[in-house]
Design a protein around this motif. Sequence first.
Motif, PDB file in Angstrom:
ATOM      1  N   LEU A  53       0.827  -1.197   0.000  1.00 32.62           N
ATOM      2  CA  LEU A  53       0.000   0.000   0.000  1.00 32.62           C
ATOM      3  C   LEU A  53       0.868   1.256   0.000  1.00 32.62           C
ATOM      4  O   LEU A  53       0.599   2.218  -0.737  1.00 32.62           O
ATOM      5  CB  LEU A  53      -0.930  -0.001   1.217  1.00 32.62           C
ATOM      6  N   GLY A  54       1.925   1.248   0.814  1.00 29.01           N
ATOM      7  CA  GLY A  54       2.823   2.391   0.866  1.00 29.01           C
ATOM      8  C   GLY A  54       3.552   2.622  -0.444  1.00 29.01           C
ATOM      9  O   GLY A  54       3.780   3.768  -0.846  1.00 29.01           O
ATOM     10  N   ASP A  55       3.934   1.544  -1.108  1.00 29.51           N
ATOM     11  CA  ASP A  55       4.609   1.688  -2.399  1.00 29.51           C
ATOM     12  C   ASP A  55       3.681   2.310  -3.444  1.00 29.51           C
ATOM     13  O   ASP A  55       4.114   3.128  -4.258  1.00 29.51           O
ATOM     14  CB  ASP A  55       5.099   0.324  -2.899  1.00 29.51           C
ATOM     15  N   ARG A  56       2.428   1.913  -3.426  1.00 33.46           N
ATOM     16  CA  ARG A  56       1.499   2.426  -4.438  1.00 33.46           C
ATOM     17  C   ARG A  56       1.035   3.842  -4.117  1.00 33.46           C
ATOM     18  O   ARG A  56       0.862   4.663  -5.025  1.00 33.46           O
ATOM     19  CB  ARG A  56       0.299   1.495  -4.566  1.00 33.46           C
ATOM     20  N   ALA A  67     -10.535  15.567  13.264  1.00 36.23           N
ATOM     21  CA  ALA A  67     -10.193  15.423  11.849  1.00 36.23           C
ATOM     22  C   ALA A  67      -8.754  15.867  11.593  1.00 36.23           C
ATOM     23  O   ALA A  67      -8.061  15.284  10.751  1.00 36.23           O
ATOM     24  CB  ALA A  67     -11.162  16.228  10.987  1.00 36.23           C
ATOM     25  N   THR A  68      -8.299  16.870  12.315  1.00 37.25           N
ATOM     26  CA  THR A  68      -6.901  17.291  12.202  1.00 37.25           C
ATOM     27  C   THR A  68      -5.976  16.189  12.699  1.00 37.25           C
ATOM     28  O   THR A  68      -4.968  15.858  12.061  1.00 37.25           O
ATOM     29  CB  THR A  68      -6.662  18.577  13.008  1.00 37.25           C
ATOM     30  N   GLY A  69      -6.330  15.584  13.829  1.00 40.90           N
ATOM     31  CA  GLY A  69      -5.533  14.479  14.359  1.00 40.90           C
ATOM     32  C   GLY A  69      -5.521  13.298  13.413  1.00 40.90           C
ATOM     33  O   GLY A  69      -4.487  12.626  13.264  1.00 40.90           O
ATOM     34  N   TYR A  70      -6.653  13.048  12.755  1.00 45.26           N
ATOM     35  CA  TYR A  70      -6.686  11.921  11.830  1.00 45.26           C
ATOM     36  C   TYR A  70      -5.802  12.181  10.611  1.00 45.26           C
ATOM     37  O   TYR A  70      -5.136  11.264  10.121  1.00 45.26           O
ATOM     38  CB  TYR A  70      -8.111  11.602  11.375  1.00 45.26           C
ATOM     39  N   GLN A  71      -5.785  13.390  10.118  1.00 46.01           N
ATOM     40  CA  GLN A  71      -4.893  13.709   8.998  1.00 46.01           C
ATOM     41  C   GLN A  71      -3.440  13.394   9.358  1.00 46.01           C
ATOM     42  O   GLN A  71      -2.693  12.834   8.549  1.00 46.01           O
ATOM     43  CB  GLN A  71      -5.002  15.187   8.635  1.00 46.01           C
ATOM     44  N   GLU A  72      -3.058  13.753  10.559  1.00 44.29           N
ATOM     45  CA  GLU A  72      -1.671  13.505  10.987  1.00 44.29           C
ATOM     46  C   GLU A  72      -1.396  12.007  11.068  1.00 44.29           C
ATOM     47  O   GLU A  72      -0.312  11.545  10.694  1.00 44.29           O
ATOM     48  CB  GLU A  72      -1.424  14.185  12.337  1.00 44.29           C
ATOM     49  N   ALA A  73      -2.384  11.237  11.532  1.00 45.38           N
ATOM     50  CA  ALA A  73      -2.196   9.793  11.647  1.00 45.38           C
ATOM     51  C   ALA A  73      -2.192   9.118  10.280  1.00 45.38           C
ATOM     52  O   ALA A  73      -1.434   8.167  10.054  1.00 45.38           O
ATOM     53  CB  ALA A  73      -3.308   9.195  12.517  1.00 45.38           C
ATOM     54  N   ALA A  74      -3.016   9.595   9.361  1.00 43.70           N
ATOM     55  CA  ALA A  74      -3.173   8.936   8.064  1.00 43.70           C
ATOM     56  C   ALA A  74      -2.249   9.467   6.988  1.00 43.70           C
ATOM     57  O   ALA A  74      -1.877   8.742   6.064  1.00 43.70           O
ATOM     58  CB  ALA A  74      -4.621   9.077   7.592  1.00 43.70           C
ATOM     59  N   LEU A  75      -1.848  10.764   7.126  1.00 43.32           N
ATOM     60  CA  LEU A  75      -1.068  11.407   6.068  1.00 43.32           C
ATOM     61  C   LEU A  75       0.264  11.970   6.552  1.00 43.32           C
ATOM     62  O   LEU A  75       1.047  12.486   5.750  1.00 43.32           O
ATOM     63  CB  LEU A  75      -1.892  12.530   5.426  1.00 43.32           C
ATOM     64  N   GLY A  76       0.494  11.896   7.854  1.00 42.76           N
ATOM     65  CA  GLY A  76       1.773  12.364   8.383  1.00 42.76           C
ATOM     66  C   GLY A  76       1.824  13.836   8.709  1.00 42.76           C
ATOM     67  O   GLY A  76       2.781  14.310   9.329  1.00 42.76           O
ATOM     68  N   GLU A  77       0.836  14.598   8.318  1.00 45.50           N
ATOM     69  CA  GLU A  77       0.735  16.015   8.652  1.00 45.50           C
ATOM     70  C   GLU A  77      -0.710  16.448   8.469  1.00 45.50           C
ATOM     71  O   GLU A  77      -1.540  15.681   7.973  1.00 45.50           O
ATOM     72  CB  GLU A  77       1.660  16.868   7.779  1.00 45.50           C
ATOM     73  N   LEU A  86       0.274   8.116   1.890  1.00 50.55           N
ATOM     74  CA  LEU A  86      -0.405   7.528   3.039  1.00 50.55           C
ATOM     75  C   LEU A  86       0.590   6.981   4.055  1.00 50.55           C
ATOM     76  O   LEU A  86       1.629   6.426   3.693  1.00 50.55           O
ATOM     77  CB  LEU A  86      -1.334   6.390   2.600  1.00 50.55           C
ATOM     78  N   VAL A  87       0.251   7.111   5.331  1.00 51.26           N
ATOM     79  CA  VAL A  87       0.997   6.442   6.400  1.00 51.26           C
ATOM     80  C   VAL A  87       0.466   5.021   6.496  1.00 51.26           C
ATOM     81  O   VAL A  87      -0.718   4.808   6.775  1.00 51.26           O
ATOM     82  CB  VAL A  87       0.819   7.179   7.739  1.00 51.26           C
TER      83      VAL A  87
END
Length: 365
Positions: free
Chosen positions: A117-120, A271-281, A124-125
């Motif tokens: 998933l990370g390669d594609r 939602a801000t916290g989720y962005q950091e968890a899912a996208l790194g920022e 995404l985190v």
Amino acid sequence: MHVAVVGGGAVGVALARDLATDATVTLYEADTVAAGATGRAAGLCYDAFSDRRDARLAQRALSRFREADALTDCPYVWLARDTGEDRDARRASEIREQAALVRDRGVDVTTLDSDELGDRFPALVTDDVAVAAVAESAGYVDPERYTTEMAARARERGVDVREHTPVQLTADGDVATDDGVEQFDAVVVAAGAHTRAVVSAVAPIPVKPYRVQALVTESVDRDIPMVFDASGGYYLRPRDGGILVGDGTLPEEQEPDDWKRDADAWFRTDATGYQEAALGESWPDAQSWAGLCTATPDGDPLVGELRSGVYVATGWQGHGFMRAPAIAERLTAQVFGEEWSAFDPTRFAGDESFEIVEGMDVERR
């Protein structure tokens, strides 16, 4: 044949347009076209459903969105994370089973581990992802733009679109407005959270409105797919150069005419916290809002003939927009005499007591 359609959302305007091929159609909207739940929808569209009925409708809807040049192709990813909790372990197992099932039905779905998933999708985190599935034939639609365009096409076919015209059905199934009562050969009510009240004199239906929330960030230089995180309970998609982050579900019944339309502060923080968890920022939000979804006792919508000549389409559990053009097509055929009972609205007595369960969950896919 003269048909009334009540509700100017995505289902209502697509239905009015389709009906107008062989009928005279009047569409009633209490506010303006796309002003209700449709204008606040996320616009995710995919066909990765394990239920055969949902899968057929979703595939047809995707086809019709493409025919209307409304769909932006974008892979849809649903995933579960390795949190150590039994519930997420079950979700991971369900995702594997669902992916295999929909793949066997000819849907283009790939199953990936965290590294794949990370390669594609490098944005995404993925280091804690237990499993992900990717539906390739998916995309997103601008709900307000699509619905406004369908309303314009309906008008071109002769549909009389009456905005700012709330209605109530009489016990005989006639349409009552402030100007009087009108009779039609058939009436279809697709008025979202107001459907239950509109048809109350005809028959009770078990539908409960509940509140969901979303935000869109400022512009982001990231290439992301559409994502549903079954562990976090959030979904993402590109929108207007930013990222739409959605969920914020409150499983509490709302009053359709009196509910909070702004997003809550706690949701924007989460939602801000989720962005950091899912996208790194994370990024500041440019806009945020709340909308109403509708729940039913079994999680399936109520679509079809409620009583002779009176039809309903409601109870979408958050999946109404993505199926709208296909539902409109099936309802049109039913009004013109074809049998279709996939989501028969008379399967309930109408006075059932039930808890609201949000529709965006891998366990309900």
